[in-house]
Design a protein around this motif. Structure first.
Motif, mmCIF file in Angstrom:
data_model
loop_
_atom_site.group_PDB
_atom_site.id
_atom_site.type_symbol
_atom_site.label_atom_id
_atom_site.label_comp_id
_atom_site.label_asym_id
_atom_site.label_seq_id
_atom_site.Cartn_x
_atom_site.Cartn_y
_atom_site.Cartn_z
ATOM 1 N N LEU A 124 6.550 9.686 -4.494
ATOM 2 C CA LEU A 124 6.717 9.105 -3.162
ATOM 3 C C LEU A 124 5.586 8.126 -2.881
ATOM 4 N N ARG A 125 5.947 6.973 -2.311
ATOM 5 C CA ARG A 125 4.922 6.015 -1.886
ATOM 6 C C ARG A 125 5.273 5.533 -0.484
ATOM 7 N N GLY A 126 4.243 5.100 0.236
ATOM 8 C CA GLY A 126 4.464 4.581 1.588
ATOM 9 C C GLY A 126 4.504 3.060 1.565
ATOM 10 N N LEU A 127 5.312 2.510 2.455
ATOM 11 C CA LEU A 127 5.346 1.046 2.628
ATOM 12 C C LEU A 127 4.973 0.749 4.070
ATOM 13 N N ARG A 128 3.788 0.149 4.255
ATOM 14 C CA ARG A 128 3.346 -0.142 5.625
ATOM 15 C C ARG A 128 3.845 -1.491 6.110
ATOM 16 N N ALA A 129 3.953 -2.437 5.185
ATOM 17 C CA ALA A 129 4.317 -3.813 5.557
ATOM 18 C C ALA A 129 4.931 -4.476 4.334
ATOM 19 N N THR A 137 -11.391 2.905 -11.576
ATOM 20 C CA THR A 137 -11.348 1.435 -11.486
ATOM 21 C C THR A 137 -11.558 0.959 -10.046
ATOM 22 N N LYS A 138 -11.246 1.833 -9.078
ATOM 23 C CA LYS A 138 -11.404 1.447 -7.671
ATOM 24 C C LYS A 138 -12.804 1.809 -7.136
ATOM 25 N N THR A 139 -13.654 2.397 -8.027
ATOM 26 C CA THR A 139 -14.967 2.924 -7.615
ATOM 27 C C THR A 139 -14.957 3.492 -6.183
ATOM 28 N N LEU A 184 -2.181 9.878 -16.014
ATOM 29 C CA LEU A 184 -1.104 9.068 -15.430
ATOM 30 C C LEU A 184 -0.351 9.874 -14.378
ATOM 31 N N THR A 185 0.054 9.199 -13.309
ATOM 32 C CA THR A 185 0.839 9.851 -12.254
ATOM 33 C C THR A 185 2.120 10.461 -12.822
ATOM 34 N N VAL A 186 2.845 9.676 -13.630
ATOM 35 C CA VAL A 186 4.133 10.180 -14.139
ATOM 36 C C VAL A 186 3.946 11.355 -15.109
ATOM 37 N N ILE A 219 -8.462 10.057 3.094
ATOM 38 C CA ILE A 219 -7.123 10.238 3.668
ATOM 39 C C ILE A 219 -7.171 9.863 5.154
ATOM 40 N N THR A 220 -6.101 9.221 5.630
ATOM 41 C CA THR A 220 -6.054 8.788 7.046
ATOM 42 C C THR A 220 -4.856 9.431 7.740
ATOM 43 N N ASN A 221 -4.767 9.204 9.058
ATOM 44 C CA ASN A 221 -3.612 9.709 9.804
ATOM 45 C C ASN A 221 -2.324 8.992 9.381
ATOM 46 N N GLY A 222 -2.467 7.801 8.796
ATOM 47 C CA GLY A 222 -1.290 7.091 8.263
ATOM 48 C C GLY A 222 -0.716 7.831 7.068
ATOM 49 N N HIS A 223 -1.584 8.316 6.181
ATOM 50 C CA HIS A 223 -1.120 9.134 5.053
ATOM 51 C C HIS A 223 -0.486 10.426 5.595
ATOM 52 N N HIS A 224 -1.158 11.022 6.587
ATOM 53 C CA HIS A 224 -0.648 12.276 7.176
ATOM 54 C C HIS A 224 0.769 12.073 7.704
ATOM 55 N N GLY A 256 -2.283 8.912 -4.700
ATOM 56 C CA GLY A 256 -3.072 7.862 -4.054
ATOM 57 C C GLY A 256 -4.540 8.108 -4.302
ATOM 58 N N THR A 257 -5.367 7.197 -3.836
ATOM 59 C CA THR A 257 -6.811 7.358 -4.005
ATOM 60 C C THR A 257 -7.397 8.170 -2.846
ATOM 61 N N PHE A 258 -6.819 7.994 -1.666
ATOM 62 C CA PHE A 258 -7.203 8.756 -0.465
ATOM 63 C C PHE A 258 -8.725 8.731 -0.268
ATOM 64 N N ILE A 313 -3.297 0.542 9.208
ATOM 65 C CA ILE A 313 -4.467 1.335 8.752
ATOM 66 C C ILE A 313 -4.631 1.217 7.244
ATOM 67 N N SER A 314 -5.865 1.158 6.799
ATOM 68 C CA SER A 314 -6.125 1.346 5.371
ATOM 69 C C SER A 314 -7.461 2.073 5.246
ATOM 70 N N SER A 315 -7.653 2.743 4.119
ATOM 71 C CA SER A 315 -8.872 3.524 3.928
ATOM 72 C C SER A 315 -10.107 2.633 3.960
ATOM 73 N N SER A 316 -10.020 1.444 3.354
ATOM 74 C CA SER A 316 -11.230 0.600 3.318
ATOM 75 C C SER A 316 -11.569 0.073 4.712
ATOM 76 N N LEU A 317 -10.543 -0.224 5.537
ATOM 77 C CA LEU A 317 -10.841 -0.670 6.908
ATOM 78 C C LEU A 317 -11.497 0.456 7.704
HETATM 79 N N1 COA Z 1 -1.633 5.093 5.714
HETATM 80 C C1 COA Z 1 -2.841 4.567 5.567
HETATM 81 N N2 COA Z 1 -3.246 3.859 4.513
HETATM 82 C C2 COA Z 1 -2.347 3.691 3.546
HETATM 83 C C3 COA Z 1 -1.047 4.201 3.609
HETATM 84 C C4 COA Z 1 -0.709 4.919 4.763
HETATM 85 N N3 COA Z 1 0.509 5.438 4.954
HETATM 86 N N4 COA Z 1 -0.378 3.859 2.511
HETATM 87 C C5 COA Z 1 -1.244 3.155 1.771
HETATM 88 N N5 COA Z 1 -2.427 3.054 2.407
HETATM 89 C C6 COA Z 1 -3.606 2.291 1.975
HETATM 90 C C7 COA Z 1 -4.691 3.132 1.415
HETATM 91 O O1 COA Z 1 -5.533 3.576 2.451
HETATM 92 C C8 COA Z 1 -5.374 2.151 0.497
HETATM 93 O O2 COA Z 1 -6.238 1.361 1.236
HETATM 94 P P1 COA Z 1 -7.507 0.652 0.582
HETATM 95 O O3 COA Z 1 -6.984 -0.287 -0.458
HETATM 96 O O4 COA Z 1 -8.100 -0.014 1.748
HETATM 97 O O5 COA Z 1 -8.372 1.724 -0.005
HETATM 98 C C9 COA Z 1 -4.228 1.262 0.011
HETATM 99 O O6 COA Z 1 -3.210 1.426 0.943
HETATM 100 C C10 COA Z 1 -3.645 1.649 -1.297
HETATM 101 O O7 COA Z 1 -3.936 2.985 -1.480
HETATM 102 P P2 COA Z 1 -3.082 4.107 -2.152
HETATM 103 O O8 COA Z 1 -1.754 4.258 -1.527
HETATM 104 O O9 COA Z 1 -3.957 5.295 -2.195
HETATM 105 O O10 COA Z 1 -2.806 3.507 -3.520
HETATM 106 P P3 COA Z 1 -3.831 3.163 -4.578
HETATM 107 O O11 COA Z 1 -3.536 1.759 -4.936
HETATM 108 O O12 COA Z 1 -5.211 3.485 -4.211
HETATM 109 O O13 COA Z 1 -3.424 4.204 -5.669
HETATM 110 C C11 COA Z 1 -2.230 5.074 -7.492
HETATM 111 C C12 COA Z 1 -2.509 3.890 -6.601
HETATM 112 C C13 COA Z 1 -3.309 6.136 -7.445
HETATM 113 C C14 COA Z 1 -0.941 5.699 -7.061
HETATM 114 C C15 COA Z 1 -2.094 4.483 -8.889
HETATM 115 O O14 COA Z 1 -3.279 3.774 -9.195
HETATM 116 C C16 COA Z 1 -1.900 5.560 -9.899
HETATM 117 O O15 COA Z 1 -0.802 6.084 -10.047
HETATM 118 N N6 COA Z 1 -2.976 5.922 -10.612
HETATM 119 C C17 COA Z 1 -2.948 6.959 -11.629
HETATM 120 C C18 COA Z 1 -3.013 6.331 -13.009
HETATM 121 C C19 COA Z 1 -1.684 5.714 -13.375
HETATM 122 O O16 COA Z 1 -0.657 6.359 -13.420
HETATM 123 N N7 COA Z 1 -1.735 4.400 -13.670
HETATM 124 C C20 COA Z 1 -0.560 3.666 -14.085
HETATM 125 C C21 COA Z 1 0.203 3.171 -12.893
HETATM 126 S S1 COA Z 1 1.648 2.326 -13.431
#
Ligand code: COA
Length: 159
Positions: A87-92, A41-43, A73-75, A14-19, A9-11, A127-131
């Motif tokens: 692993l990824r989280g699904l909030r909604a 790309t997300k600056t 790349l993540t993979v 990082i929030t308590n939701g990620h935790h 993730g970008t973290f 919760i989201s990091s930008s909020l």
């Molecule tokens: N609690 C709180 N917030 C959460 C959350 C949780 N459990 N799960 C997701 N979020 C929020 C984040 O805070 C973030 O919020 P924001 O948009 O307001 O900043 C948003 O959901 C998405 O964030 P995140 O889960 O960190 O995903 P991302 O879209 O920032 O990151 C990567 C995506 C990093 C996994 C992806 O870009 C990646 O794999 N990058 C590496 C390069 C790569 O492999 N690219 C090819 C991909 S096919």
């Protein structure tokens, strides 16, 4: 069976939701690698080093977790480190479309790496990091959303 997972993730920050997601994963997997993506790309508001440091402090209470920064790349990271699960989280439901696309693309890039999903506790579903960054910037209280060390970083960024 010993199965390791990678939680990317970008973290920012990082929030308590990620935790919450990581704490759940740490009970299911041998270990969890929290991979903080440089993600230019997300600056991001915080530098990669700062995001890693905040994640380390937030996750210090979970023993089988390590935090790392990465740029590729993540993979590829998963492959190089012999990690079988991303692993990824699904909030909604709104998260699903992007996550489905990401999982499909990651499978195309590395068929041997599986994507798995966990959902956070209800109080973290919005919760989201930008909020969190926006609330902190406007003087709101973020103490229920982030670790005290992250709150301090957000406050010092505003100053
Ligand atoms: N609690 C709180 N917030 C959460 C959350 C949780 N459990 N799960 C997701 N979020 C929020 C984040 O805070 C973030 O919020 P924001 O948009 O307001 O900043 C948003 O959901 C998405 O964030 P995140 O889960 O960190 O995903 P991302 O879209 O920032 O990151 C990567 C995506 C990093 C996994 C992806 O870009 C990646 O794999 N990058 C590496 C390069 C790569 O492999 N690219 C090819 C991909 S096919």
């Amino acid at each position: 069976m010993s199965i390791r997972c990678l939680y990317p993730g970008t973290f920012d920050p990082i929030t308590n939701g990620h935790h919450d997601i990581i704490r759940r994963a740490a009970k299911l997997f041998t270990d969890v690698t929290v991979a903080v993506a440089a993600n230019p790309t997300k600056t991001p508001a915080f530098s990669l080093e700062k995001r890693v440091a905040m994640a380390e402090l937030t996750l210090a209470d979970i023993p089988n977790v390590t935090v790392t920064g990465f740029t590729g790349l993540t993979v590829e990271y998963a492959r190089e480190h012999g990690i079988a699960v991303v692993l990824r989280g699904l909030r909604a439901v709104s998260d699903f479309e992007f996550e489905f696309q990401l999982a499909g693309m990651n499978r195309h890039l590395a068929a041997e790496v599986e994507t798995m999903f966990l959902t956070p506790a209800e109080q973290f579903s919005y919760i989201s990091s930008s909020l969190v960054r926006e609330i902190a910037a406007l003087g709101g209280d973020v103490s229920t959303f982030v670790h005290p060390a992250v709150k301090a970083e957000l406050e010092s960024r505003i100053r």
